[in-house]
Design a protein around this motif. Structure first.
Motif, PDB file in Angstrom:
ATOM      1  N   ASP A 349      35.228   2.769  18.120  1.00  0.00           N
ATOM      2  CA  ASP A 349      36.150   2.973  17.000  1.00  0.00           C
ATOM      3  C   ASP A 349      35.395   3.643  15.855  1.00  0.00           C
ATOM      4  OD1 ASP A 349      37.974   2.852  14.921  1.00  0.00           O
ATOM      5  OD2 ASP A 349      38.623   0.809  15.361  1.00  0.00           O
ATOM      6  N   SER A 350      35.650   4.918  15.664  1.00  0.00           N
ATOM      7  CA  SER A 350      34.953   5.657  14.604  1.00  0.00           C
ATOM      8  C   SER A 350      35.535   5.385  13.221  1.00  0.00           C
ATOM      9  CB  SER A 350      35.023   7.160  14.895  1.00  0.00           C
ATOM     10  OG  SER A 350      36.372   7.611  14.882  1.00  0.00           O
ATOM     11  N   LYS A 351      36.735   4.741  13.162  1.00  0.00           N
ATOM     12  CA  LYS A 351      37.407   4.534  11.875  1.00  0.00           C
ATOM     13  C   LYS A 351      37.274   3.115  11.336  1.00  0.00           C
ATOM     14  CE  LYS A 351      40.862   8.127  12.754  1.00  0.00           C
ATOM     15  NZ  LYS A 351      42.301   8.409  12.935  1.00  0.00           N
ATOM     16  N   ILE A 352      36.748   2.195  12.142  1.00  0.00           N
ATOM     17  CA  ILE A 352      36.560   0.833  11.644  1.00  0.00           C
ATOM     18  C   ILE A 352      35.457   0.849  10.588  1.00  0.00           C
ATOM     19  CG2 ILE A 352      34.834   0.148  13.363  1.00  0.00           C
ATOM     20  CD1 ILE A 352      37.680  -2.047  11.958  1.00  0.00           C
ATOM     21  N   ARG A 353      35.532  -0.036   9.621  1.00  0.00           N
ATOM     22  CA  ARG A 353      34.522  -0.106   8.564  1.00  0.00           C
ATOM     23  C   ARG A 353      34.066  -1.548   8.372  1.00  0.00           C
ATOM     24  NH1 ARG A 353      34.082   4.185   9.862  1.00  0.00           N
ATOM     25  NH2 ARG A 353      34.342   6.149   8.724  1.00  0.00           N
ATOM     26  N   GLY A 354      32.897  -1.690   7.771  1.00  0.00           N
ATOM     27  CA  GLY A 354      32.271  -2.994   7.611  1.00  0.00           C
ATOM     28  C   GLY A 354      32.996  -3.871   6.601  1.00  0.00           C
ATOM     29  N   SER A 355      32.685  -5.160   6.700  1.00  0.00           N
ATOM     30  CA  SER A 355      33.323  -6.124   5.797  1.00  0.00           C
ATOM     31  C   SER A 355      32.356  -7.251   5.444  1.00  0.00           C
ATOM     32  CB  SER A 355      34.548  -6.769   6.463  1.00  0.00           C
ATOM     33  OG  SER A 355      35.476  -5.826   6.911  1.00  0.00           O
ATOM     34  N   PHE A 356      32.456  -7.744   4.232  1.00  0.00           N
ATOM     35  CA  PHE A 356      31.959  -9.074   3.878  1.00  0.00           C
ATOM     36  C   PHE A 356      33.199  -9.962   3.786  1.00  0.00           C
ATOM     37  CE2 PHE A 356      28.119  -6.921   2.173  1.00  0.00           C
ATOM     38  CZ  PHE A 356      27.147  -7.726   2.768  1.00  0.00           C
ATOM     39  N   ILE A 357      33.220 -11.028   4.556  1.00  0.00           N
ATOM     40  CA  ILE A 357      34.364 -11.937   4.588  1.00  0.00           C
ATOM     41  C   ILE A 357      33.933 -13.307   4.068  1.00  0.00           C
ATOM     42  CG2 ILE A 357      36.047 -13.127   6.068  1.00  0.00           C
ATOM     43  CD1 ILE A 357      36.558 -10.152   5.952  1.00  0.00           C
ATOM     44  N   GLY A 358      34.693 -13.853   3.124  1.00  0.00           N
ATOM     45  CA  GLY A 358      34.420 -15.199   2.633  1.00  0.00           C
ATOM     46  C   GLY A 358      33.677 -15.270   1.322  1.00  0.00           C
ATOM     47  N   MET A 359      33.570 -14.159   0.601  1.00  0.00           N
ATOM     48  CA  MET A 359      32.828 -14.156  -0.658  1.00  0.00           C
ATOM     49  C   MET A 359      33.450 -15.091  -1.687  1.00  0.00           C
ATOM     50  SD  MET A 359      31.788 -10.188  -1.427  1.00  0.00           S
ATOM     51  CE  MET A 359      33.382  -9.505  -0.972  1.00  0.00           C
ATOM     52  N   ASP A 360      32.609 -15.845  -2.385  1.00  0.00           N
ATOM     53  CA  ASP A 360      33.068 -16.602  -3.547  1.00  0.00           C
ATOM     54  C   ASP A 360      31.985 -16.600  -4.608  1.00  0.00           C
ATOM     55  OD1 ASP A 360      31.246 -18.794  -3.195  1.00  0.00           O
ATOM     56  OD2 ASP A 360      32.627 -19.729  -1.776  1.00  0.00           O
ATOM     57  N   ALA A 361      32.265 -17.196  -5.732  1.00  0.00           N
ATOM     58  CA  ALA A 361      31.379 -17.108  -6.892  1.00  0.00           C
ATOM     59  C   ALA A 361      30.063 -17.842  -6.700  1.00  0.00           C
ATOM     60  CB  ALA A 361      32.099 -17.653  -8.133  1.00  0.00           C
ATOM     61  N   SER A 362      29.960 -18.657  -5.660  1.00  0.00           N
ATOM     62  CA  SER A 362      28.703 -19.388  -5.427  1.00  0.00           C
ATOM     63  C   SER A 362      27.671 -18.569  -4.671  1.00  0.00           C
ATOM     64  CB  SER A 362      28.990 -20.675  -4.642  1.00  0.00           C
ATOM     65  OG  SER A 362      29.360 -20.376  -3.305  1.00  0.00           O
ATOM     66  N   HIS A 363      28.083 -17.473  -4.057  1.00  0.00           N
ATOM     67  CA  HIS A 363      27.155 -16.713  -3.215  1.00  0.00           C
ATOM     68  C   HIS A 363      26.150 -15.921  -4.054  1.00  0.00           C
ATOM     69  CE1 HIS A 363      30.318 -17.054   0.114  1.00  0.00           C
ATOM     70  NE2 HIS A 363      29.242 -17.714   0.514  1.00  0.00           N
ATOM     71  N   VAL A 364      24.916 -15.918  -3.553  1.00  0.00           N
ATOM     72  CA  VAL A 364      23.821 -15.203  -4.215  1.00  0.00           C
ATOM     73  C   VAL A 364      23.215 -14.216  -3.213  1.00  0.00           C
ATOM     74  CG1 VAL A 364      23.323 -17.047  -5.855  1.00  0.00           C
ATOM     75  CG2 VAL A 364      22.212 -17.064  -3.602  1.00  0.00           C
ATOM     76  N   ILE A 365      22.224 -13.467  -3.683  1.00  0.00           N
ATOM     77  CA  ILE A 365      21.663 -12.379  -2.870  1.00  0.00           C
ATOM     78  C   ILE A 365      21.130 -12.872  -1.530  1.00  0.00           C
ATOM     79  CG2 ILE A 365      19.364 -12.495  -3.913  1.00  0.00           C
ATOM     80  CD1 ILE A 365      21.193  -9.237  -3.023  1.00  0.00           C
ATOM     81  N   SER A 366      20.551 -14.067  -1.486  1.00  0.00           N
ATOM     82  CA  SER A 366      20.012 -14.583  -0.222  1.00  0.00           C
ATOM     83  C   SER A 366      21.132 -14.830   0.791  1.00  0.00           C
ATOM     84  CB  SER A 366      19.216 -15.868  -0.458  1.00  0.00           C
ATOM     85  OG  SER A 366      20.019 -16.874  -1.036  1.00  0.00           O
ATOM     86  N   ASP A 367      22.311 -15.226   0.336  1.00  0.00           N
ATOM     87  CA  ASP A 367      23.441 -15.418   1.247  1.00  0.00           C
ATOM     88  C   ASP A 367      23.904 -14.079   1.832  1.00  0.00           C
ATOM     89  OD1 ASP A 367      23.653 -18.254   0.768  1.00  0.00           O
ATOM     90  OD2 ASP A 367      24.621 -17.781  -1.137  1.00  0.00           O
ATOM     91  N   PHE A 368      24.010 -13.084   0.965  1.00  0.00           N
ATOM     92  CA  PHE A 368      24.428 -11.772   1.448  1.00  0.00           C
ATOM     93  C   PHE A 368      23.411 -11.211   2.446  1.00  0.00           C
ATOM     94  CE2 PHE A 368      27.072 -12.039  -2.323  1.00  0.00           C
ATOM     95  CZ  PHE A 368      28.251 -11.421  -1.916  1.00  0.00           C
ATOM     96  N   THR A 369      22.133 -11.372   2.149  1.00  0.00           N
ATOM     97  CA  THR A 369      21.094 -10.863   3.047  1.00  0.00           C
ATOM     98  C   THR A 369      21.171 -11.546   4.398  1.00  0.00           C
ATOM     99  OG1 THR A 369      19.639 -10.458   1.160  1.00  0.00           O
ATOM    100  CG2 THR A 369      18.620 -10.492   3.328  1.00  0.00           C
TER     101      THR A 369
END
Length: 499
Positions: A349-369
């Motif tokens: 699928d060349s048209k699908i794109r990435g996602s972050f799912i479940g983000m909330d205000a408690s998340h910090v850079i280590s969680d995203f990494t």
């Protein structure tokens, strides 16, 4: 002392390894060359740059080790797959090579699929994707008919290099398997496919096995390099097949996880046909009469690079990855899909794109990494699961190479997500070592490729799955698998709205 040289013709550079009978890499050299992106989606190189760079590294190696002039016994190759080199009647390139990562051929892929239907996968074991060689040939026929009219043969990059080195022209089967013109099980050109698209038999080079002696270094070049004995040249293999060989993937139920810009999950398949219905790549191996399968994540390490450059440019990769230990399994409820360049396996699928799912205000850079590391690994697990489900494979051991093998934390994440022992290599030399191993077997140092692997491939650290972590990751993975279907329509509509 005797030596062999493995040459790896990559996308960004050519690398040469000098290896002795013990399997020790005693010297190496590399030389870069440019990529040309003349339009969006186009990716080309000048084959003359490959030749110049290869000659340069051979001269460098011989200058540093003059004994090679008398003690070099063999040379073999690994090379980037799929890239098209069209030759004229004088055996000169007619244009730049169109590379594997060139995506101009969507229309041609649709034409191939429409005309051949199920027979395409039955014969070639693969779907028609932009990276393969046949779509590039059809693009030339349609858009550059004056070039096509002059074409007398075509080669793949490392086979063109072999032709330059020996004067003999042929194509090796593990590479030919990526053209969509080879009947993979018969190991012969499929003339039904060729004739369907107006490709004359005379354009198709003779086929050889990876271990075949295709000649010696031609006298003019041998004199220029100062070689005092005949040096045998062996056909070599496709880069992924050689990388697998260099990692010791020569037995059933052994896999390889390779995380570079893209990611590969690869498995040795032995001598039996596996019917993955085109959902995984299925190619001829460099080991005689055997095969390997693999799935591809288009943006594996690239996802981490994008994340760092966008959100944490001040941190080194090492520090950024290490920071994810401050998060938890499942990244405190955050999921990432690495579809930032579209996706290959299991979603073509060349048209699908990435996602972050479940983000909330408690998340910090280590969680995203951590979510990025886990998402890349989940994507590769998709390929593992297909191999287990369709072919009944049980992975007892997975060799991790590339960027994913440079972090103990990430290696443990791999062990827990794949639920298998992860091992690393003592010295990772990639496809170049596989090419050297082919030369070593070719000159008679070993009776078989498997014997050579026992001597040349040395493993280092081991990481074992933690039962509790395995259970937790399995639950998270099941949620990850839902994201594609939940976001597909939205991504496609967004793509259409903005283009």
């Amino acid at each position: 002392m005797s030596y062999v040289i493995g040459i790896d013709l990559g996308t960004g550079s050519v690398k040469g390894l000098v290896v002795n009978k013990k399997g020790t890499v005693v010297l190496e050299a590399s030389e870069p060359y440019p990529l040309f992106h003349i339009k969006k989606g186009y990716s080309e190189q000048d084959p003359a740059d490959w030749l110049h760079a290869t000659e340069t590294i051979l001269k460098k190696l011989i200058a540093k080790m003059p004994e090679l002039k008398e003690q070099l016994q063999g040379i073999s190759f690994s090379g980037q797959m799929h890239s098209l080199v069209l030759l004229d009647e004088k055996q000169q390139p007619l244009r730049n090579a169109i590379l594997w990562n060139d995506v101009r051929t969507t229309k041609q892929c649709e034409e191939i699929t429409q005309k051949l239907g199920k027979r395409l996968v039955e014969k070639t074991k693969n779907l028609a994707l932009e990276g393969f060689t046949l779509p590039k040939i059809l693009w030339i026929k349609e858009h550059e008919p004056e070039i096509w009219a002059k074409a007398k043969s075509f080669l793949l990059p490392k086979d063109y290099l072999a032709f330059w080195l020996t004067g003999n022209q042929q194509m090796e089967c593990s590479d030919a398997a990526g053209t969509l013109l080879l009947n993979v099980m018969d190991k012969q050109w499929d003339m039904e496919i060729a004739e369907t698209f107006g490709i004359d038999r005379t354009l198709l080079p003779s086929l050889v096995s990876s271990l075949e002696n295709i000649g010696t270094v031609n006298p003019v070049l041998a004199k220029e390099l100062g070689l005092k004995t005949d040096v045998c040249v062996f056909a070599g293999g496709a880069d992924n097949a050689c990388a697998a060989l260099g990692a010791g993937i020569v037995e059933e139920n052994r896999g390889m996880c390779s995380i570079g810009t893209s990611g590969v999950f690869l498995s040795y398949e032995g001598e039996q046909e596996k019917d993955y219905q085109g959902k995984l790549h299925f190619f001829n191996h460099v080991i005689p009469n055997t095969y390997y399968s693999m799935g591809v994540t288009l943006a594996a390490g690239q996802s981490l690079t994008w994340f760092r450059e966008t959100f944490a440019k001040e941190q080194t990769f090492e520090a950024l990855v290490a920071s994810s230990k401050n998060s938890t399994i499942g990244a405190n409820g955050l999921l990432f899909t690495p579809y930032i360049m579209g996706e290959r396996t299991p979603h073509v699928d060349s048209k699908i794109r990435g996602s972050f799912i479940g983000m909330d205000a408690s998340h910090v850079i280590s969680d995203f990494t951590r979510a990025v590391l886990e998402g890349i690994t989940f994507s590769l697990k998709d390929s593992q699961v297909m191999m287990q489900t369709i072919a009944g494979k049980q992975f007892q051991e997975i060799v991790s190479v590339g960027g994913g093998a440079k972090s103990e934390l990430w290696l443990q994440i791999q062990a827990d997500i794949f639920n298998a022992k992860i091992v690393t290599l003592k010295t990772e030399q990639g496809p170049g070592l596989g090419a050297a191993m082919i030369a070593a077997v070719g000159v008679g140092w070993f009776a078989t490729v498997k014997e050579c692997a026992k001597q040349f491939v040395v493993y280092d650290k081991e990481y074992f799955p933690n039962e509790e972590a395995v259970a937790s990751y399995q639950a998270v993975y099941e949620l990850y698998r839902e994201i594609y279907n939940q976001t597909k329509t939205l991504c496609h509509r967004l793509n259409e709205a903005l283009n």
